[in-house]
Design a protein around this motif. Sequence first.
Motif, short mmCIF file in Angstrom:
data_model
loop_
_atom_site.label_atom_id
_atom_site.label_comp_id
_atom_site.label_asym_id
_atom_site.label_seq_id
_atom_site.Cartn_x
_atom_site.Cartn_y
_atom_site.Cartn_z
N GLY A 260 -0.18 3.78 17.70
CA GLY A 260 0.65 2.74 17.15
C GLY A 260 0.04 1.57 17.67
O GLY A 260 0.70 0.38 16.69
N GLN A 261 -0.90 1.46 17.65
CA GLN A 261 -1.77 -0.25 18.34
C GLN A 261 -2.34 -0.48 17.05
O GLN A 261 -2.68 -0.39 15.97
CB GLN A 261 -3.44 0.86 18.55
CG GLN A 261 -4.55 -0.33 18.58
CD GLN A 261 -5.21 0.42 19.55
OE1 GLN A 261 -5.64 1.00 20.81
NE2 GLN A 261 -6.42 0.37 18.49
N ALA A 262 -2.58 -1.62 17.06
CA ALA A 262 -2.25 -2.86 15.84
C ALA A 262 -3.35 -3.54 16.03
O ALA A 262 -3.62 -3.53 17.25
CB ALA A 262 -1.10 -3.73 15.43
N GLY B 100 -0.90 -4.44 4.83
CA GLY B 100 -1.72 -4.15 5.87
C GLY B 100 -0.62 -5.28 7.51
O GLY B 100 -0.72 -4.71 8.32
N VAL B 101 -0.32 -5.89 7.15
CA VAL B 101 -0.09 -7.63 8.00
C VAL B 101 0.96 -7.50 8.39
O VAL B 101 2.29 -7.24 8.29
CB VAL B 101 -0.14 -8.88 7.40
CG1 VAL B 101 0.03 -10.11 8.37
CG2 VAL B 101 -1.21 -9.23 6.67
N ILE B 102 1.25 -7.10 9.61
CA ILE B 102 2.43 -7.04 10.70
C ILE B 102 2.76 -9.12 11.14
O ILE B 102 4.16 -8.64 10.52
CB ILE B 102 2.72 -6.06 11.83
CG1 ILE B 102 1.87 -5.17 11.66
CG2 ILE B 102 3.48 -6.50 12.71
CD1 ILE B 102 1.39 -4.32 12.95
N LYS B 103 2.07 -9.35 11.06
CA LYS B 103 2.63 -10.83 11.22
C LYS B 103 0.96 -12.23 11.86
O LYS B 103 0.07 -10.87 12.51
CB LYS B 103 3.97 -11.33 13.09
CG LYS B 103 3.68 -12.10 13.13
CD LYS B 103 5.27 -11.56 14.44
CE LYS B 103 5.30 -13.50 14.54
NZ LYS B 103 6.46 -14.33 13.94
N VAL B 104 1.79 -13.02 11.20
CA VAL B 104 0.36 -13.86 11.92
C VAL B 104 1.54 -14.99 12.59
O VAL B 104 2.13 -16.07 12.29
CB VAL B 104 -0.07 -14.72 10.35
CG1 VAL B 104 -0.61 -15.80 10.17
CG2 VAL B 104 0.05 -13.21 9.15
N PHE B 105 0.52 -14.87 13.11
CA PHE B 105 0.96 -16.05 14.80
C PHE B 105 0.39 -17.19 14.48
O PHE B 105 -0.73 -17.21 14.42
CB PHE B 105 0.67 -15.15 15.76
CG PHE B 105 1.57 -13.97 16.30
CD1 PHE B 105 2.40 -14.60 17.05
CD2 PHE B 105 1.22 -12.78 15.87
CE1 PHE B 105 2.80 -13.18 17.67
CE2 PHE B 105 1.83 -11.45 16.15
CZ PHE B 105 2.76 -11.73 17.08
N THR B 106 1.08 -18.49 15.47
CA THR B 106 0.66 -19.70 15.49
C THR B 106 1.06 -20.52 16.40
O THR B 106 1.73 -19.69 16.95
CB THR B 106 0.84 -20.63 14.07
OG1 THR B 106 2.26 -21.03 13.64
CG2 THR B 106 -0.04 -19.84 12.74
N VAL C 34 -2.26 -10.43 12.80
CA VAL C 34 -2.04 -8.43 13.67
C VAL C 34 -1.87 -7.94 12.41
O VAL C 34 -0.02 -7.60 11.42
CB VAL C 34 -0.99 -8.39 14.34
CG1 VAL C 34 -1.14 -7.39 15.25
CG2 VAL C 34 -1.33 -9.57 15.90
N ALA C 35 -2.64 -6.58 12.11
CA ALA C 35 -3.26 -6.06 11.35
C ALA C 35 -2.07 -4.69 11.27
O ALA C 35 -3.05 -4.30 12.85
CB ALA C 35 -2.86 -6.69 9.91
N GLU C 36 -2.45 -3.44 10.39
CA GLU C 36 -2.68 -1.65 10.64
C GLU C 36 -4.22 -1.63 11.18
O GLU C 36 -4.22 -1.15 11.99
CB GLU C 36 -1.95 -1.29 9.38
CG GLU C 36 -0.42 -1.21 9.22
CD GLU C 36 0.10 -0.84 10.43
OE1 GLU C 36 0.06 -0.25 11.03
OE2 GLU C 36 1.30 -1.18 10.71
N GLN D 70 -7.97 -5.33 7.80
CA GLN D 70 -6.92 -5.52 6.82
C GLN D 70 -6.77 -7.04 7.43
O GLN D 70 -6.02 -8.43 6.81
CB GLN D 70 -5.55 -5.01 7.41
CG GLN D 70 -5.50 -3.60 5.72
CD GLN D 70 -4.45 -3.02 6.22
OE1 GLN D 70 -4.27 -3.01 7.69
NE2 GLN D 70 -4.26 -1.74 5.28
N ALA D 71 -6.60 -7.35 9.08
CA ALA D 71 -6.39 -8.54 9.75
C ALA D 71 -7.59 -9.80 8.89
O ALA D 71 -7.30 -11.06 8.84
CB ALA D 71 -7.08 -8.03 11.04
N ARG D 72 -8.78 -9.44 9.55
CA ARG D 72 -9.94 -9.98 8.92
C ARG D 72 -9.55 -10.98 7.39
O ARG D 72 -9.97 -11.69 7.14
CB ARG D 72 -11.17 -9.30 8.51
CG ARG D 72 -11.43 -9.38 10.05
CD ARG D 72 -12.54 -8.45 10.20
NE ARG D 72 -14.11 -9.66 9.96
CZ ARG D 72 -15.28 -9.15 10.19
NH1 ARG D 72 -15.79 -8.15 10.11
NH2 ARG D 72 -15.54 -10.44 9.51
N ASP D 73 -9.14 -9.28 5.98
CA ASP D 73 -8.54 -10.03 5.19
C ASP D 73 -7.67 -11.42 4.71
O ASP D 73 -7.71 -11.62 3.94
CB ASP D 73 -7.96 -8.94 3.88
CG ASP D 73 -9.25 -8.12 4.23
OD1 ASP D 73 -10.92 -8.39 3.86
OD2 ASP D 73 -8.99 -6.96 3.74
N ALA D 74 -6.58 -10.73 5.92
CA ALA D 74 -5.40 -11.90 5.59
C ALA D 74 -5.73 -13.34 5.83
O ALA D 74 -5.14 -13.74 5.83
CB ALA D 74 -4.23 -11.19 6.50
#
Lengths: 262, 792
Positions: free
Chosen positions: B39-41, B68-74, B122-124, B128-132
């Motif tokens: 289940g790792q993101a 695929g994006v789960i959350k964007v943290f700031t 954080v993405a699947e 996807q994380a890099r694209d986002a």
Amino acid sequence: MQSFDFVRPSSVAEAVAALGAEDAQPLSGGQTLLPSMKQRLAAPAVLVSLSGIAEMQGLRREGDSLVIGGATTHATVARAARTDFPALAELAGNIGDPAVRNRGTIGGSLANNDPSACYPAAALATGATIVTDRRQIAADDFFQGLFTTALEEGEIVTAVRLPIPQRANYQKFIQPASRFALVGVFVASYAGGVRVAVTGASGDGVFRWTEAEAALSDRFAADAVTGLTVEAEGMIGDLHGTPAYRANLVRVLTGRAVAAAG
Amino acid sequence: MPKDTSAPATGIGAATKRREDIRFLTGRGRYTDDINLRGQAHAHFLRSDVAHGRIRSIDTAAAEAMPGVIKVFTAADFASAGGLPCGWQVTDRFGQPMQEPKHPILADGKVRHVGDPIACVVAETLDQARDAADAIVVDIEDLPAVIDMKAALAEGAPKVHDELTSNLCYDWGFVEENKAAVEQAFRDAAHVVSLDLVNNRLVANPMEPRVAVGDYDFATDMHTLYTTSQNPHVIRLLMGAFVLGIPEHRLRVVAPDVGGGFGSKIYHYAEEAFCTAAAKALRRPVKWTSTRSEAFISDAHGRDHLTRIELALDADHMFTALRTETYANMGAYLSTFAPCIPTWLHGTLMAGNYRTPLIYVNVKAVFTNTVPVDAYRGAGRPEATFQIERLVDKAARELGADPVELRRKNFITEFPYQTPVAVVYDTGNYHATMDKLLEISDRAGFEARAMESQARGKLRGFGIAHYIEACGIAPSNLVGQLGARAGLYESATVRVNATGGIVVMTGSHSHGQGHETTFAQVVADMIGIDAGQVEIVHGDTANTPMGMGTYGSRSLAVGGSALVKAAGKVIAKAKKIAAHLLEAAEGDIELKDGTFSVAGTDRTVDWGAVCLAAYVPHNYPLADLEPGLEETAFYDPANFTFPSGAYACEVEVDPETGAVEILAFSAADDFGNIVNPMIVEGQVQGGLAQGIGQALMEHCVYDETGQLLTGSYMDYAMPRAEDLPLFRVDHSCITPCTHNPLGVKGCGEAGAIGSPPAVVNAVLDALNRGGHAVSHIDMPLSPARVWAAINA
């Protein structure tokens, strides 16, 4: 790296057709392109691999010239040119590392025209002819500045024809980090005269050092260039060397190439 | 007496091959990046591409909507978290604490160096994380960057941290009380020699980049962080207590196989806290793996000192005083141990191997808009050694003295020796290492070799350096007085199993040092069993006692001593059991070669039988003795250890190109007793490679706007095997450490400490012999720099 389509044609004609697609780019070794794609600095939609085209592979002797297929790897040149053109074999055998030499190709290197690459010096110093899918281009016309050549969109380097010199040598002084040529000098001596091509040094890319050519055509000896001066202006200045340092290396390496060429 | 290291089979002194190499060399190591949890993101950090700027806004809406994006943290997501802590507080020469800025997990309000993390997706999948991350819109107001240290301290310079009074972290004087006497000694001197030099900024570049995998078990409220660390317990303490507020019994930190650290993996990094916190926030494991490019702009850098050093000598060439003024780059934030490196790991070493009675060291630590700077192999000691050994060489040239004789004349010869910079050298023999060096480097034959080079148009040079270093950090009460916010003991548990096999759990950590081999040798030697019966466990806070980890060449001197203590307790108890079994008095029991005997008799019981009795206590003194055979010990050292050595470098310079070739390099070290000579040689060779890398090739360079010019191997020159000679390494000069049970000193950093001045001295010797009067060249001595010096 972003997603892309990959095609591997088996003929030049098929490759040319495939390169007609939008954002298509030829792949011939990928030693520059793939790292750029990994860094997301390049994102072609289609990669057209040239490695499966039999007519672009290998070396053959044609009279006084050596003809090398555009998709021939450096490792193959290092091995197969040893008898016909030892200076070229040695140059190819000192490009990058074994991984680079077994993937990178002569056509890819020439088409990319990296200002620090080795092959452009060999092509220019031998007055080579760059053969493409549509025409033949003299080396003197082919290299047009940093990463710039006479190639048109979608044009493929299918082969390179290098006149074999009577005497030749390539001296490469490596940039300590990248191990590309900080300065590389290829000296080639023919019955009709001497040609000297310099890579790595100039802000305009590979160039011929005509003063040295004249001096060496007159007298092919290392000390024939000792008294010549190379202008620092126009030379690259960066972390690894000032323009004055590169200018000095051009002269020193030319002399050493002459000495080594015998 | 030195321990006999002739040829025991597997115990102390045996040159056994490293048992861990089998898994490393066959691709079966288990590194942090090999850990993939169900289940790792995947996390990808958006990092600043400017050196200094005010964040006006961050718009994550488009990124959050991407596939695929789960959350964007700031930074807003970490409002309740603490900042990354600094583990050492330096007090300045006016008695004031250093200026200590906040260090948020994600940039809060401002970005302060290229690479400063602004947001994290954080993405699947990683792609996807890099694209986002590309879709995050950050509006940054560019601010002028401060890169040059002296410019950063100028009046009106832009401030890296608005809340501080300036970019000065501290202005440290040592020993402040000696300052006036030092100045007087300079006024009285017959000769004064001075040198301005740079200790070039480096990037550690371990083969394995950093990785963090955070995991959270909702059912048990347990956090787990898998990380590329040299000291998992320290990370657990710092991150749990100061950053995320997780009690240690709810937090497990695992540092499995780690592919090199060289200091850069000591520190607690933002990515570790991020992955741990995000795993809980998202209730799924979160993984981050640094790319090599990212490592250049996020791993702590090393060195980066700017120094003026002066030496006063009397008419007989005896050193009478030394003073220095150093600017030490801290970068944009204080990394975990950064303030201590240019002070207590540098100023205290400024006596070197010499009887200089008066020393004053001034260090100004400076904030700049660059990546934080912290310890790198040697940490402060290479900087000290380079200054001293370059200056002594320069003095020899200016005074017309032989560089070896000038050193010998001033060598410390009586021990213990109280230096004027606080530390006490317990033991050493510098003439012995110098003698050995001259022998193995064949200095006597140098002149003939120089003539041969000259005939080929080359300039040959011979350079010497002698170093002292302080290892085995350190007595906790002492470092506490000096500003450490931690103790620096080490721990070990020795667990004997019922059938006699042993598992040792150590608080130190191996990431290339070979603990699994050498620690087993020590325990096996003490009991007299084969080292194959001893297994070493490290790197997991769940199954090792609290320990401070591995750095500063401390593992054998401190961790090994804890091991000896714990094994000693086990042996003491085992003797009681043996006495019971043999129906003899405890005092009559002897242990040799794994067999207990009653002194003066032929009655024996073997190790295995005693262990079995401890766990199957049918015939056992249960009224007096607990069953089982397991002991834990903590060892807090009484002093630092002081390895020393003499190094010689022989080079050939091509005057036409400035190219330097190292023809020979010789190292004569005194590491005290040696547990495994093969591993020691490997450690020295690795250190030499890095020291030669610093001297000739490596250089981390920023431009004036704070862009990193050497952000990849295209411009950052790493040494390769072909750049190095076959080393002549000797460690037969042995003065055992007087205050630890093994008499060991530490060998991990020596090569990187002693080699840079030897290389530079050799190149300058070559140039001066060749008629080029060059007094100094700053490292790295690239061909271009050497050529420029020749043609200046």
